[in-house]
Design a protein around this motif. Sequence first.
Motif: not given
Length: 331
Positions: A63-87
Amino acid sequence: MPALGMAQETGKLLTWLKNPGDAVSVGDVLFEVETDKSVSEVEAQSDGFLTDVIAAAGDDVPVGQKIAMISETAAGSGSVPASKSEPDLAPEPEVVSEPPKQVPLPAKDASRPAAPTGIGGRILASPKARRLAREQGLDLARLAEAGHAQPFHAADIDTLAAMGQRADITIGSSRSFVTASCDSAAFDAVLAQMKEDAGIVLEPHALVAGFAAAALRATLEDTETRIVIALVSAADRAPFLYADPDRTRPTRPRLAEDDAKPSLFLRDMTGTRITGVSLATEDAPAITLGGGDGRDFTISLSFGATLQSAAALDMLDAFAARLEAPLEHLV
């Protein structure tokens, strides 16, 4: 990771519902998280673009740890990290060899239903989906049995509703089962109205026994046959033997002799968590009535060779109809 409970320390991120770079508005559902008590939807608190996603589906996030951000632009959006279930696996070096022999795989058992994908056998669904299913009297387990992916969302309720209601019959070596449910509101209202308006105290057990006897009598060729209902309640496990309760007033039930052979066993388990009972020693049909106290009635009918399947279905439907609209059958 937001705190969704008083004692919550972590939350398991189940699935992202938005992709990095997507535009989001206040109230949009971003992802689903599971705690030890429920599955919840987490909504956007501001307008912008989803960026800097660092948590993947399957991660346990404090609880409280950063998992993502909501930014004013889409720059640097990247991609969702791979699920742990699929190393990620390192590629293996290419090896030139003879093609392996084809080994036939065993045929799949088409009769075996698809296993639900819930965690620990639990059904995963959003709070809104659970609420809609509960309001419409629908069972989310049917979606899992049909192979629909979890967690379920509000849109899945339309699919579930299209499946229609069901009466489940399980045939075993000696006993078969039929289950049903119906609204209990009218039954409770009749008891309260008779007491308030006319000062008449209706005995719920006698009333239920009368409805069960009437439903059973409708399946018999000889409608003049004497019917004895052996009623057992959650509060008093010693049976009451009612003689032809469908032909006596519920305020003045007639008891049968102690050694009378029951035509039907009736277990009133309303107010408990019990929804069905079957004992090998019973040779007569047995109805278990559960729920009540503001909940829908649940009805389970167990029967053997003394009652045909078609008659069992008619009997259970007639009994449920009387419970759902008792005033029509008392007049």
